[in-house]
Design a protein around this motif. Structure first.
Motif, short mmCIF file in Angstrom:
data_model
loop_
_atom_site.label_atom_id
_atom_site.label_comp_id
_atom_site.label_asym_id
_atom_site.label_seq_id
_atom_site.Cartn_x
_atom_site.Cartn_y
_atom_site.Cartn_z
N MET A 38 0.84 -1.19 0.00
CA MET A 38 0.00 0.00 0.00
C MET A 38 0.88 1.24 0.00
O MET A 38 1.74 1.40 0.87
N ARG A 39 0.67 2.10 -0.98
CA ARG A 39 1.46 3.32 -1.08
C ARG A 39 0.93 4.36 -0.09
O ARG A 39 -0.26 4.68 -0.08
N ASP A 67 4.95 -5.23 -0.86
CA ASP A 67 3.97 -4.15 -0.79
C ASP A 67 2.61 -4.67 -0.32
O ASP A 67 1.88 -4.00 0.41
N SER A 68 2.28 -5.89 -0.75
CA SER A 68 0.98 -6.47 -0.37
C SER A 68 0.90 -6.79 1.12
O SER A 68 -0.19 -6.93 1.68
N GLN A 69 2.07 -6.90 1.76
CA GLN A 69 2.11 -7.25 3.19
C GLN A 69 2.42 -6.05 4.08
O GLN A 69 2.58 -6.20 5.29
N GLY A 70 2.51 -4.88 3.47
CA GLY A 70 2.89 -3.74 4.30
C GLY A 70 2.61 -2.40 3.68
O GLY A 70 1.59 -2.20 3.01
N ILE A 71 3.55 -1.47 3.87
CA ILE A 71 3.38 -0.08 3.43
C ILE A 71 4.60 0.34 2.63
O ILE A 71 5.74 0.08 3.03
N TYR A 72 4.36 0.99 1.51
CA TYR A 72 5.43 1.54 0.67
C TYR A 72 5.45 3.05 0.83
O TYR A 72 4.43 3.73 0.61
N LEU A 73 6.61 3.60 1.22
CA LEU A 73 6.77 5.04 1.43
C LEU A 73 7.73 5.61 0.40
O LEU A 73 8.95 5.46 0.53
N PRO A 74 7.22 6.25 -0.67
CA PRO A 74 8.10 6.90 -1.65
C PRO A 74 8.56 8.26 -1.12
O PRO A 74 7.76 9.17 -0.94
N CYS A 75 9.85 8.38 -0.85
CA CYS A 75 10.38 9.58 -0.19
C CYS A 75 11.04 10.51 -1.20
O CYS A 75 12.27 10.66 -1.24
N ALA A 76 10.21 11.12 -2.04
CA ALA A 76 10.70 12.09 -3.01
C ALA A 76 10.51 13.49 -2.45
O ALA A 76 9.51 13.78 -1.79
#
Length: 343
Positions: free
Chosen positions: A1-2, A129-138
């Motif tokens: 999850m983004r 990603d399906s098991q957690g959290i994705y944090l795009p740090c731009a």
């Protein structure tokens, strides 16, 4: 999850199996990791194991850590650094296999540089990603930076008027760490009453660490003697070239945008508003735009690009090149210096 970094706190309700922290903004990456680690500690994840995919790294280390019992705590955090953001074929298989064996007493934090779009479509990434959290740090830009700045001002419970916010925006867009440090300083100097642009400017002038902004002001007004004096002072004080160069490149890029827009017939009043240039700085840009031609600014941008490559790729802090770039704010210098390239 983004989830974007400024929204992470809302999603720290229960521990996820995996957190993916990828991006090139060191402030956002570090802040996100600290928030996750702090939340995990509250949930009883006391022990922290750090692994890095470097030369000689074996993916068996990760497997062993995943399967072993903790000697010190019942719940653990495994932090895995991927410096190239590429686990490779073996790593991809291992990461997918681990997600097939969920462990509520473990949290996996995987971090690295910015991911390309095709990397977010890879099997290993989708599985984690399906098991957690994705944090795009731009690094946020434009309105996104303004929203970030507003949120940090609210976090520090500061009252800052519109012109002062515009000044902060102008000084710090693209440099979140410096912006956050400036707001912390304001908490110490003026924690309760409203802060206006005049006060903000005075605070900067009183702090030697902000003299980089005095340098850019002097250059915009073509006060070369003053600018060279400040530059020597900055070098003697050990100012980081990266911070100094960022400020110079930002001003030159802005001058280029203003010059192009003015040539296309855009009204200056609209340009001030678009680029959030506060009233007291308008005269500085007007002076520079009248003085410098389009080709002058293009030459400055090209020279700055060469300095940037030397700094980022080779780690060379070229103070002579910085001095050269500063001199090019004077149009008379172009006939003598424009042909010289940064070696």
């Amino acid at each position: 999850m983004r989830v974007y970094p400024d929204q992470l706190i809302r999603h720290l309700d229960k521990p996820k199996q995996c957190y993916l922290v990828f991006g090139n903004d060191p402030y956002l990456v570090d802040t996100a990791k600290q928030q996750i680690l702090g939340f995990a500690k509250q949930q009883g994840f006391e022990e922290r194991v750090q692994l890095e995919q470097e030369t000689g790294f074996s993916w068996d280390e990760l497997i062993q850590e995943w399967q072993s019992m903790s000697l010190f705590a019942s719940r653990r955090i495994i932090e895995l650094s991927l410096p190239q953001a590429k686990p490779g074929a073996e790593g991809s298989k291992v990461l997918q296999a681990l997600m097939q064996s969920p462990n509520p007493d473990l949290i996996l934090i995987v971090h690295g540089p910015k991911l390309a779009q095709e990397q977010t479509k890879s099997k290993w990434f989708k599985c984690l990603d399906s098991q957690g959290i994705y944090l795009p740090c731009a690094t946020p830009e434009g309105q996104q930076f303004q929203r970030w700045l507003d949120a940090r001002i609210q976090h520090f419970k500061l009252t800052i008027d519109t012109d002062a916010k515009a000044l902060l925006n102008s000084l710090y867009e693209g440099n979140l760490l410096a912006a956050d440090q400036a707001l912390q300083l304001l908490c110490l100097l003026n924690p309760s009453s409203s802060i206006n642009s005049q006060q903000l400017s005075q605070y900067f002038e009183d702090q030697s660490r902000f003299s980089v902004f005095q340098l850019t002001d002097a250059l915009l007004l073509n006060q070369q003697d003053k600018a060279m004096h400040i530059l020597r002072q900055l070098q003697a004080e050990g100012t980081a070239v990266a911070i100094l160069f960022w400020s110079l490149l930002k001003e030159i890029s802005l001058l280029f945008e203003l010059k192009v827009a003015t040539a296309q017939g855009d009204a200056q009043s609209n340009l001030w508003q678009k680029h959030r240039i506060w009233d007291k700085r308008k005269s500085l840009y007007q002076a520079a735009l009248l003085r410098l031609e389009h080709n002058h600014i293009e030459t400055m941008l090209a020279f700055a690009s060469t300095l940037e490559l030397k700094l980022k790729q080779q780690g060379i802090e070229d103070w002579i090149g910085i001095s050269h770039l500063c001199l090019l704010f004077d149009p008379n210098a172009h006939s003598h210096l424009a042909h010289i390239e940064a070696d």
